[in-house]
Design an enzyme around this catalytic site. Structure first.
Site, PDB file in Angstrom:
ATOM      1  N   HIS A 230       0.809  -1.210   0.000  1.00  0.00           N
ATOM      2  CA  HIS A 230       0.000   0.000   0.000  1.00  0.00           C
ATOM      3  C   HIS A 230       0.850   1.272   0.000  1.00  0.00           C
ATOM      4  CE1 HIS A 230       0.534  -0.461   4.465  1.00  0.00           C
ATOM      5  NE2 HIS A 230       0.577   0.851   4.421  1.00  0.00           N
ATOM      6  N   ASP A 254      -0.439  -7.431   0.598  1.00  0.00           N
ATOM      7  CA  ASP A 254       0.096  -6.117   0.949  1.00  0.00           C
ATOM      8  C   ASP A 254       1.617  -6.181   0.908  1.00  0.00           C
ATOM      9  OD1 ASP A 254       0.350  -3.515   1.634  1.00  0.00           O
ATOM     10  OD2 ASP A 254      -0.395  -3.712   3.688  1.00  0.00           O
ATOM     11  N   GLY A 332       3.615   5.921  10.108  1.00  0.00           N
ATOM     12  CA  GLY A 332       5.044   6.148   9.978  1.00  0.00           C
ATOM     13  C   GLY A 332       5.802   4.846  10.172  1.00  0.00           C
ATOM     14  N   SER A 334       4.549   1.785   8.792  1.00  0.00           N
ATOM     15  CA  SER A 334       4.138   0.838   7.743  1.00  0.00           C
ATOM     16  C   SER A 334       5.287   0.377   6.868  1.00  0.00           C
ATOM     17  CB  SER A 334       3.098   1.464   6.826  1.00  0.00           C
ATOM     18  OG  SER A 334       1.834   0.919   7.034  1.00  0.00           O
ATOM     19  N   SER A 349       1.727  -4.121   7.903  1.00  0.00           N
ATOM     20  CA  SER A 349       0.602  -3.805   7.036  1.00  0.00           C
ATOM     21  C   SER A 349      -0.247  -2.715   7.672  1.00  0.00           C
ATOM     22  CB  SER A 349      -0.246  -5.059   6.783  1.00  0.00           C
ATOM     23  OG  SER A 349      -1.371  -4.745   5.994  1.00  0.00           O
TER      24      SER A 349
END
Length: 450
Positions: A230, A254, A332, A334, A349
């Site tokens: 993402h 993801d 911040g 991910s 994720s």
């Protein structure tokens, strides 16, 4: 930025049987030699988050490492009767579910003894892991029709059921029925989760996408690094380090990988925000094992693996195959790294909550990413590949469509089929292939299929 959440569905409470047996481990007589070199900051973080002593943290790491090997071996030996494995609350015992394949008492006792002989605690259940996964697949196949009040679903191996998490329980039941499940086979749980993707994130070190969106480096691979899907779409450019997305999958999965420009050198290290942790491989940790994550917003935090193969519904769509944890994270973080000891586990994720109040977080397993793109994890101590080297996956063999030739250094996800000396094998446990781990030599990791 948004984050995510995952949930599960199912029903089936089964009877436990047998006397608890402590895991056989050299840790019973004190931490093994290999654990004495465990990074002090990793131990300190576990001691802080689990509220245990450093010595207890070292012992727990040692027991969980052995539990992972034991789980892989029993999964191979029990075959279709295997119903999952998990650590107990304090991480001292491995419990293994088994579904009797007959009503003959001698055969049931044989399965129980097999588990006990491995140093684990047996639990007889009604459904095998394959049967539970089949129920969850029905929910996955209907994910596009999941109500917004149903954030996710997962297989609950400890209770031998499938769980659907729902802010509206009746909507959760309706979704389960519409997916073809009998409500007798589903447990719908009230949930307050409202997941969103952690786009403003970083795992080990920060990197930036396009006009300035920040995400985190997950793990270095040949030619670049893996991260969350993402964070960017295929072709998107990155800075610090400079590069571009070579592949990205979200939703559904993801994960993504970024090829870095010449002059950048991928290293097998993870930032713990007070030094680094060396990555030694990607052997999958068992359920209830401790796991730590790195993120630029909140630093280094630890928790436990609560569920595997969870499906999470974000605003953008459903992501399947995630691992659920109780380690906190914030925007911040991910795409960042998840480690069990020195073994790579996955990339952040999304989830619910924060590091002030606690939360539920999910990560995308790293072995699936490596297998999807034919990438090789960079292990510290080896020779790191240059950024100009193109990733090389296993060579596809002729005459065996869909199979590849086994190669040392390649990450294999569970279910992957390979050939070795002309014979077919199926991977039973996600891992990175090493010398001495050839399929015929390690039945705990590979099952002959031809």
């Amino acid at each position: 930025m948004t984050r995510r959440i995952a949930a599960a569905v199912a029903v089936a409470v089964l009877s436990a049987t047998g006397v608890a047996v402590a895991l056989t481990s050299t840790a019973n007589a004190g931490p093994p030699q290999q654990q004495e070199s465990q990074d002090a900051a990793v131990i300190a973080a576990m001691a802080r988050d689990f509220k245990i002593s450093p010595d207890q943290a070292r012992t727990r790491i040692a027991k969980e490492a052995e539990a992972g090997r034991t789980e892989a071996a029993l999964k191979a030996k029990l075959g279709p009767a295997f119903a999952g494995a998990w650590m107990n609350a304090d991480g001292t015992q491995l419990i293994v579910g088994t579904r009797p394949d007959s009503q003959i008492q001698s055969q049931i006792q044989s399965q129980i003894q097999l588990v006990r002989d491995a140093g684990a605690t047996p639990k007889l259940v009604d459904k095998s892991l394959a049967q539970l996964d089949a129920l969850k697949v029905k929910l996955d196949q209907n994910s596009r029709n999941a109500p917004k009040t149903v954030p996710g679903w997962y297989v609950d191996t400890q209770n031998n059921t499938v769980v659907v998490s729902a802010r509206d329980v009746e909507a959760g039941k309706a979704f389960a029925k519409a997916s073809g499940l009998d409500l007798a086979d589903v447990r719908v749980e009230q949930s307050t989760e409202n997941p969103r993707p952690l786009i403003d994130v970083i795992g080990g070190n920060a990197y930036y996408i396009g006009a300035g969106t920040r995400c985190s480096v997950g793990f270095s691979v040949n030619g670049g690094f893996v991260t969350a899907g993402h964070c960017g779409t295929q072709g998107a450019s990155t800075t610090q380090p400079s590069g571009s997305f070579q592949g990205s999958s979200f939703p559904g999965n993801d994960y993504a990988w970024v090829r870095v420009a010449a002059g950048n050198t991928p290293r097998g290290l993870v930032n713990r925000y007070s030094g680094t942790v060396a990555v030694a491989g990607s052997t999958e940790a068992p359920l209830n094992a401790s796991v730590c994550r790195s993120g630029s917003t909140t630093g280094w935090h630890c928790g436990t693996i609560q569920q595997k193969n969870a499906s999470v519904t974000y605003q953008e769509g459903t992501v399947s195959g995630l691992t659920k944890t109780n380690a906190c994270a914030e925007p911040g973080d991910s795409g960042g790294s998840w480690l069990a000891g020195d073994q790579a586990q996955g990339v952040t994720s999304g989830g619910t909550g924060d590091c002030s109040s606690g939360g539920i977080m999910y990560f995308q397993p790293v072995n699936e990413i490596l297998q999807a793109y034919g990438l090789q994890l960079v292990i510290e101590g080896g020779t790191p590949p240059t950024s100009t080297t193109r990733p090389t996956g296993p060579t596809t063999t002729t005459g065996n469509p869909g199979q590849t030739t086994w190669q040392q250094g390649t990450a294999y996800a569970a279910g992957t089929q390979v050939t070795y000396n002309g014979v077919g094998y199926r991977c039973l446990q996600g891992h990175t292939a090493q010398a001495g781990w050839e399929p015929p030599s390690v039945p705990a990791l590979w099952q002959r299929v031809g």
